[in-house]
Design a protein around this motif. Structure first.
Motif, PDB file in Angstrom:
ATOM      1  N   LEU A 113      30.287  -6.965  33.982  1.00 39.77           N
ATOM      2  CA  LEU A 113      31.554  -6.964  34.523  1.00 39.77           C
ATOM      3  C   LEU A 113      31.276  -8.033  35.539  1.00 39.77           C
ATOM      4  O   LEU A 113      30.363  -7.851  35.811  1.00 39.77           O
ATOM      5  N   VAL A 114      32.446  -8.797  35.865  1.00 37.10           N
ATOM      6  CA  VAL A 114      32.519  -9.270  36.527  1.00 37.10           C
ATOM      7  C   VAL A 114      34.412  -9.216  37.857  1.00 37.10           C
ATOM      8  O   VAL A 114      34.817  -9.061  36.737  1.00 37.10           O
ATOM      9  N   ASP A 173      24.565   4.153  20.301  1.00 42.38           N
ATOM     10  CA  ASP A 173      23.420   4.896  20.137  1.00 42.38           C
ATOM     11  C   ASP A 173      21.510   4.490  21.226  1.00 42.38           C
ATOM     12  O   ASP A 173      21.344   4.138  20.288  1.00 42.38           O
ATOM     13  N   GLY A 174      22.677   3.957  22.713  1.00 45.87           N
ATOM     14  CA  GLY A 174      21.398   3.260  23.185  1.00 45.87           C
ATOM     15  C   GLY A 174      19.980   4.242  23.734  1.00 45.87           C
ATOM     16  O   GLY A 174      20.317   6.211  23.704  1.00 45.87           O
ATOM     17  N   ASP A 175      19.058   3.994  23.811  1.00 39.19           N
ATOM     18  CA  ASP A 175      17.895   4.558  24.681  1.00 39.19           C
ATOM     19  C   ASP A 175      18.318   5.641  25.299  1.00 39.19           C
ATOM     20  O   ASP A 175      17.581   6.222  26.924  1.00 39.19           O
ATOM     21  N   LYS A 176      18.537   3.771  26.209  1.00 41.28           N
ATOM     22  CA  LYS A 176      18.451   3.598  27.680  1.00 41.28           C
ATOM     23  C   LYS A 176      19.798   2.551  28.205  1.00 41.28           C
ATOM     24  O   LYS A 176      20.067   1.319  27.599  1.00 41.28           O
ATOM     25  N   MET A 177      20.475   2.846  28.927  1.00 39.84           N
ATOM     26  CA  MET A 177      21.037   1.486  29.453  1.00 39.84           C
ATOM     27  C   MET A 177      20.092   1.128  31.087  1.00 39.84           C
ATOM     28  O   MET A 177      20.227   1.396  32.031  1.00 39.84           O
ATOM     29  N   LEU A 221      34.843  -3.555  20.523  1.00 43.43           N
ATOM     30  CA  LEU A 221      34.395  -3.061  22.177  1.00 43.43           C
ATOM     31  C   LEU A 221      35.597  -2.890  22.525  1.00 43.43           C
ATOM     32  O   LEU A 221      35.807  -2.176  23.582  1.00 43.43           O
ATOM     33  N   LYS A 222      36.592  -3.532  22.222  1.00 41.79           N
ATOM     34  CA  LYS A 222      38.187  -3.246  22.477  1.00 41.79           C
ATOM     35  C   LYS A 222      38.561  -1.828  22.377  1.00 41.79           C
ATOM     36  O   LYS A 222      38.936  -1.532  23.835  1.00 41.79           O
ATOM     37  N   LYS A 223      38.481  -1.567  21.488  1.00 45.46           N
ATOM     38  CA  LYS A 223      38.614  -0.246  20.517  1.00 45.46           C
ATOM     39  C   LYS A 223      37.768   0.758  22.208  1.00 45.46           C
ATOM     40  O   LYS A 223      38.301   1.791  21.890  1.00 45.46           O
ATOM     41  N   ALA A 224      36.288   0.701  21.834  1.00 48.43           N
ATOM     42  CA  ALA A 224      35.804   1.747  22.652  1.00 48.43           C
ATOM     43  C   ALA A 224      36.132   1.629  24.111  1.00 48.43           C
ATOM     44  O   ALA A 224      35.830   2.626  24.569  1.00 48.43           O
ATOM     45  N   LEU A 225      36.494   0.427  24.652  1.00 42.63           N
ATOM     46  CA  LEU A 225      36.769   0.497  25.857  1.00 42.63           C
ATOM     47  C   LEU A 225      38.284   0.743  26.034  1.00 42.63           C
ATOM     48  O   LEU A 225      39.133   0.433  27.754  1.00 42.63           O
ATOM     49  N   GLU A 226      38.904   0.660  25.382  1.00 38.30           N
ATOM     50  CA  GLU A 226      40.511   1.386  24.775  1.00 38.30           C
ATOM     51  C   GLU A 226      40.860   2.140  26.824  1.00 38.30           C
ATOM     52  O   GLU A 226      39.946   3.720  26.170  1.00 38.30           O
ATOM     53  N   THR A 227      41.634   2.384  27.296  1.00 38.83           N
ATOM     54  CA  THR A 227      42.026   3.191  28.360  1.00 38.83           C
ATOM     55  C   THR A 227      43.314   2.482  28.784  1.00 38.83           C
ATOM     56  O   THR A 227      43.781   1.675  28.657  1.00 38.83           O
ATOM     57  N   SER A 228      43.778   3.296  29.864  1.00 40.08           N
ATOM     58  CA  SER A 228      45.297   3.543  30.284  1.00 40.08           C
ATOM     59  C   SER A 228      45.455   1.689  31.396  1.00 40.08           C
ATOM     60  O   SER A 228      46.119   1.116  31.555  1.00 40.08           O
ATOM     61  N   PHE A 288      31.951   3.736  33.701  1.00 38.63           N
ATOM     62  CA  PHE A 288      33.426   3.925  32.241  1.00 38.63           C
ATOM     63  C   PHE A 288      32.244   3.287  31.563  1.00 38.63           C
ATOM     64  O   PHE A 288      31.941   3.402  30.268  1.00 38.63           O
ATOM     65  N   VAL A 289      31.929   2.025  31.788  1.00 43.72           N
ATOM     66  CA  VAL A 289      31.621   1.018  30.435  1.00 43.72           C
ATOM     67  C   VAL A 289      30.336   1.814  29.847  1.00 43.72           C
ATOM     68  O   VAL A 289      30.017   1.429  28.979  1.00 43.72           O
ATOM     69  N   ALA A 290      29.002   2.309  30.578  1.00 42.08           N
ATOM     70  CA  ALA A 290      28.066   2.099  30.448  1.00 42.08           C
ATOM     71  C   ALA A 290      27.840   3.585  29.375  1.00 42.08           C
ATOM     72  O   ALA A 290      27.441   2.912  28.381  1.00 42.08           O
ATOM     73  N   GLU A 291      29.456   4.053  29.931  1.00 43.26           N
ATOM     74  CA  GLU A 291      28.920   5.376  28.819  1.00 43.26           C
ATOM     75  C   GLU A 291      29.331   5.204  26.865  1.00 43.26           C
ATOM     76  O   GLU A 291      29.043   5.717  26.374  1.00 43.26           O
ATOM     77  N   ARG A 292      30.792   4.472  27.302  1.00 41.85           N
ATOM     78  CA  ARG A 292      31.232   3.670  26.322  1.00 41.85           C
ATOM     79  C   ARG A 292      30.137   3.306  25.773  1.00 41.85           C
ATOM     80  O   ARG A 292      30.404   3.482  23.605  1.00 41.85           O
ATOM     81  N   LEU A 293      29.150   1.829  26.018  1.00 41.51           N
ATOM     82  CA  LEU A 293      28.286   1.826  25.563  1.00 41.51           C
ATOM     83  C   LEU A 293      27.290   2.985  24.668  1.00 41.51           C
ATOM     84  O   LEU A 293      27.222   2.375  23.628  1.00 41.51           O
ATOM     85  N   MET A 294      27.188   3.208  25.779  1.00 41.66           N
ATOM     86  CA  MET A 294      26.338   4.402  25.195  1.00 41.66           C
ATOM     87  C   MET A 294      26.292   4.812  24.002  1.00 41.66           C
ATOM     88  O   MET A 294      25.556   4.564  22.989  1.00 41.66           O
ATOM     89  N   GLU A 295      28.085   5.464  24.143  1.00 41.26           N
ATOM     90  CA  GLU A 295      27.975   6.418  22.764  1.00 41.26           C
ATOM     91  C   GLU A 295      28.420   5.619  21.385  1.00 41.26           C
ATOM     92  O   GLU A 295      28.145   5.495  20.314  1.00 41.26           O
TER      93      GLU A 295
END
Length: 141
Positions: free
Chosen positions: A36-37, A73-77, A128-135, A63-70
């Motif tokens: 994230l920049v 299926d990560g063990d740690k972020m 990633l685009k699909k996972a990060l969809e939000t308004s 938000f990004v961390a939660e979506r990536l972990m989902e």
């Protein structure tokens, strides 16, 4: 006017933007790795952002961390803002699993970066685009 550091431009693929940050995919297929920049000029540290931007950064990072972990299926972020090489404020978000090549050590310098095959890169970007969809998410074109 905001300008992305050339090293981030070279090492990453632009995924899209949220209200504050550009979302970049690190070109290392060893790990799901997003950067994230914050789109602010001359900022190298989080404390240099104004209070509203600091709050927005925490929201966007979470938000990004939660979506990536989902998604992966990560063990740690792992989340880090180092800036020793690239001073422009950027926050790494690396999904770690017990099966990744650097586990349990830090990813930096553990193994050489692994390039994405073009089809893999295209698939990852779309995932990633699909996972990060939000308004507030504006995907890259």
């Amino acid at each position: 006017m905001f300008e992305l550091d050339y090293r981030l431009e070279n090492d990453c693929v632009f995924i899209g933007s949220l209200s504050l940050c550009r979302i970049m995919l690190m070109k290392d297929a060893n790990y799901p790795w997003i950067i994230l920049v914050p789109q602010r000029e001359n900022i190298s540290e989080i404390y240099q952002l104004d209070t509203d931007d600091q709050e927005q950064l925490v929201w966007e990072s979470s938000f990004v961390a939660e979506r990536l972990m989902e998604l992966f299926d990560g063990d740690k972020m792992n989340i880090a803002a180092l800036g020793n090489v690239v001073p422009q404020l950027h926050i790494h978000h690396v999904v770690r699993t017990q099966h990744d090549p650097a586990w349990p050590n830090p990813v930096w310098g553990a193994v050489p970066a692994k390039a994405y095959l073009m089809t893999e890169l295209d698939e990852r970007v779309e995932q990633l685009k699909k996972a990060l969809e939000t308004s507030t998410f504006k995907p890259a074109e």
